[in-house]
Design an enzyme around this catalytic site. Structure first.
Site, PDB file in Angstrom:
ATOM      1  N   THR A  70      13.359   4.721  12.569  1.00 10.39           N
ATOM      2  CA  THR A  70      14.599   4.783  12.871  1.00 10.39           C
ATOM      3  C   THR A  70      15.574   5.055  11.809  1.00 10.39           C
ATOM      4  OG1 THR A  70      14.241   3.153  14.738  1.00 10.39           O
ATOM      5  CG2 THR A  70      16.645   3.476  14.162  1.00 10.39           C
ATOM      6  N   ASN A 148       6.424   9.968  22.152  1.00  8.39           N
ATOM      7  CA  ASN A 148       6.098   8.541  22.440  1.00  8.39           C
ATOM      8  C   ASN A 148       5.811   8.192  23.928  1.00  8.39           C
ATOM      9  OD1 ASN A 148       8.865   9.064  22.292  1.00  8.39           O
ATOM     10  ND2 ASN A 148       9.185   6.860  22.671  1.00  8.39           N
ATOM     11  N   GLN A 176       4.683   9.159  16.032  1.00  8.22           N
ATOM     12  CA  GLN A 176       3.527   9.065  16.960  1.00  8.22           C
ATOM     13  C   GLN A 176       2.341   9.797  16.552  1.00  8.22           C
ATOM     14  OE1 GLN A 176       3.272   6.809  19.294  1.00  8.22           O
ATOM     15  NE2 GLN A 176       5.366   5.813  19.456  1.00  8.22           N
ATOM     16  N   SER A 196       6.233   6.276  10.403  1.00 11.13           N
ATOM     17  CA  SER A 196       6.550   4.936  10.361  1.00 11.13           C
ATOM     18  C   SER A 196       5.240   4.262  10.516  1.00 11.13           C
ATOM     19  CB  SER A 196       7.252   4.542  11.681  1.00 11.13           C
ATOM     20  OG  SER A 196       7.452   3.072  11.755  1.00 11.13           O
ATOM     21  N   HIS A 198       4.105   1.127  11.277  1.00 11.24           N
ATOM     22  CA  HIS A 198       3.655   0.224  12.275  1.00 11.24           C
ATOM     23  C   HIS A 198       2.826   0.883  13.705  1.00 11.24           C
ATOM     24  CE1 HIS A 198       6.968   0.373  15.734  1.00 11.24           C
ATOM     25  NE2 HIS A 198       7.754   0.678  14.564  1.00 11.24           N
ATOM     26  N   THR A 234      16.168  -2.720  -3.032  1.00  7.48           N
ATOM     27  CA  THR A 234      15.231  -3.208  -3.625  1.00  7.48           C
ATOM     28  C   THR A 234      13.996  -2.836  -2.654  1.00  7.48           C
ATOM     29  OG1 THR A 234      16.225  -5.073  -4.830  1.00  7.48           O
ATOM     30  CG2 THR A 234      13.948  -5.347  -4.545  1.00  7.48           C
ATOM     31  N   CYS A 320      11.582   1.108  23.212  1.00  5.58           N
ATOM     32  CA  CYS A 320      13.230   1.179  22.685  1.00  5.58           C
ATOM     33  C   CYS A 320      14.076   1.454  23.812  1.00  5.58           C
ATOM     34  CB  CYS A 320      13.114   2.383  21.733  1.00  5.58           C
ATOM     35  SG  CYS A 320      11.604   2.430  20.862  1.00  5.58           S
TER      36      CYS A 320
HETATM   37  N1  PMP Z   1      10.433   8.030  16.831  1.00  8.38           N
HETATM   38  C1  PMP Z   1       9.381   7.617  17.756  1.00  8.38           C
HETATM   39  C2  PMP Z   1       8.866   8.856  18.403  1.00  8.38           C
HETATM   40  C3  PMP Z   1       9.008   6.498  18.006  1.00  8.38           C
HETATM   41  O1  PMP Z   1       7.993   6.328  19.080  1.00  8.38           O
HETATM   42  C4  PMP Z   1       9.596   5.250  17.450  1.00  8.38           C
HETATM   43  C5  PMP Z   1       9.230   4.016  17.716  1.00  8.38           C
HETATM   44  N2  PMP Z   1       9.429   3.715  19.153  1.00  8.38           N
HETATM   45  C6  PMP Z   1      10.640   5.544  16.505  1.00  8.38           C
HETATM   46  C7  PMP Z   1      10.879   6.858  16.123  1.00  8.38           C
HETATM   47  C8  PMP Z   1      11.418   4.510  15.765  1.00  8.38           C
HETATM   48  O2  PMP Z   1      10.485   3.807  14.666  1.00  8.38           O
HETATM   49  P1  PMP Z   1      10.502   2.395  14.022  1.00  8.38           P
HETATM   50  O3  PMP Z   1      10.150   1.616  15.042  1.00  8.38           O
HETATM   51  O4  PMP Z   1       9.793   2.626  12.770  1.00  8.38           O
HETATM   52  O5  PMP Z   1      12.140   2.061  13.774  1.00  8.38           O
END
Ligand code: PMP
Length: 382
Positions: A70, A148, A176, A196, A198, A234, A320
């Site tokens: 994000t 996604n 993704q 990202s 995670h 930091t 989201c």
């Molecule tokens: N871009 C896409 C295509 C995503 O699927 C996501 C996560 N839902 C994000 C951005 C946002 O990433 P983060 O959860 O690391 O903020």
């Protein structure tokens, strides 16, 4: 509980956790401190940066660590718009809210905001999209590498070729994509790329914006001048170390992962279709773990609740969007589906822990669900 929502987030790989642990337990100094303990931390940050750069085939200086996808998307849109005084912003029809919302915010100021149209198969309609080179000059374009919801893989290289010599700056959101398809910054022909941790078995709260050396990005978080002045704060060393470990492992195991999840996804999808499901973007090139489908007249959220009660974690579209009141998938609507059809959508995204037994058990439950919903009052239905 069977976890089948890997596009929302993945579990932390125990190897990644192990790599991170010493940085929580023992190595706690500030990476900006001048003493030896601080310098040790700086080395850890820079070596992580180098490992990620090697995977993407870029130079370490091109990587700006952020708090996740994000922030990286926001940093690109605001940073590039202000940095190069772009006049217009083009985004793909299916972008994540972390691209769409900043673009709309900029549109309320002096920028023009345009959408590259989608089409029924879930790809962008690059042929219908007439690139007006005078309008494109100094503009910025953002289009994701993998969606996604549908899992569709976009031809970013083709988009980059179309934009060549137009004076635009092209960004792709590869959140993704990493660990699912090859991600090579130069080969894609982009000027910036979002990652990202995670989504590829790494920790939450860390990601990166990767930028070409030519690109001017105006910092959006200022203060201590970290990340070469491009993003202050930091450095979270344990997260950065975990990010590098996750990205390296995801790339190393990418083919094995495809080999594991694809037969399971194909089996699931085949059976779903035989039960009457409509699979979205079925015949389009997609990542190997994702199936996005709907049954006529049954709301996606009804399935999520029903399957949750049966010990399966799935999603009814982008997680989201659940903080907002709009539920019908905007991705499906951009593909031309009516709201009623879009509301039926269920996303199942598989991962390393998914077994054939779990897929079979899920199918049994879905059959029971179909019987149950056929007798349900209208509130359960679309
Ligand atoms: N871009 C896409 C295509 C995503 O699927 C996501 C996560 N839902 C994000 C951005 C946002 O990433 P983060 O959860 O690391 O903020």
């Amino acid at each position: 509980m069977h976890y089948m929502d890997h596009n929302a987030t993945t579990p932390l790989d125990p190897n990644v956790w192990e790599a991170m642990l010493p940085y929580y337990q023992y190595y706690y100094a500030n990476a900006s401190s001048r003493h030896r303990l601080g310098m040790q931390q700086r080395d850890a940050v820079e070596s992580a940066r180098e490992r990620i750069a090697n995977v993407l085939r870029v130079e370490p200086v091109q990587i700006i660590f952020t708090s996740g996808g994000t922030e990286a998307n926001n940093l690109f849109l605001y940073g590039a718009s202000y940095g190069r005084m772009a006049k217009s912003i083009w985004v793909g029809a299916y972008e994540h809210p972390s691209i769409m919302e900043p673009a709309k915010t900029l549109a309320r100021k002096e920028w023009q905001f345009k959408v590259i149209p989608g089409q029924q198969d879930g790809t962008l309609d690059l042929d219908a999209w007439q690139i007006d080179k005078t309008l494109m000059k100094d503009s910025i374009v953002s289009a994701m590498l993998v969606n996604n919801e549908t899992g569709v893989i976009f031809d970013i290289k083709k988009l980059a070729e179309r934009l060549e010599n137009s004076g635009t700056c092209l960004h792709t959101d590869a959140t993704q994509a990493i660990g699912k398809i090859p991600v090579d910054f130069e080969a894609l022909g982009v000027d910036a790329l979002t990652l990202s941790a995670h989504k590829c078995y790494g920790p939450k709260g860390i990601g990166a914006l990767v930028v070409s050396k030519r690109l001017d990005i105006a910092p959006q978080i200022i203060g201590g001048g970290h990340e070469r002045g491009r993003r202050s704060g930091t450095e979270p060393v344990p997260l950065i170390v975990g990010f590098a470990e996750a990205v390296e492992r995801a790339e190393m195991q990418r083919e094995a992962w495809v080999h594991h999840v694809k037969p399971l996804r194909d089996k699931l999808e085949h059976e779903l279709k035989s039960l009457g499901a409509m699979v979205f973007a079925e015949n389009t090139e997609r990542v190997a773990n994702t199936t996005y489908f709907g049954f006529d007249g049954i709301h996606g959220d009804s399935w999520v609740i029903f399957l949750d009660e049966g010990e399966f974690a799935v999603s009814s579209g982008s997680a989201c969007s659940t903080h907002k009141s709009v539920n019908a998938s905007s991705v499906l609507q951009a593909m031309g589906y009516q709201r009623e059809r879009a509301e039926t959508a269920v996303r199942i995204s598989l991962g390393w822990a998914t077994t054939v037994d779990a897929v079979e058990a899920l199918l049994v439950l879905i059959k029971q669900g179909l019987t149950k919903f056929s007798k349900m009052p209208a509130m359960y239905l679309v």
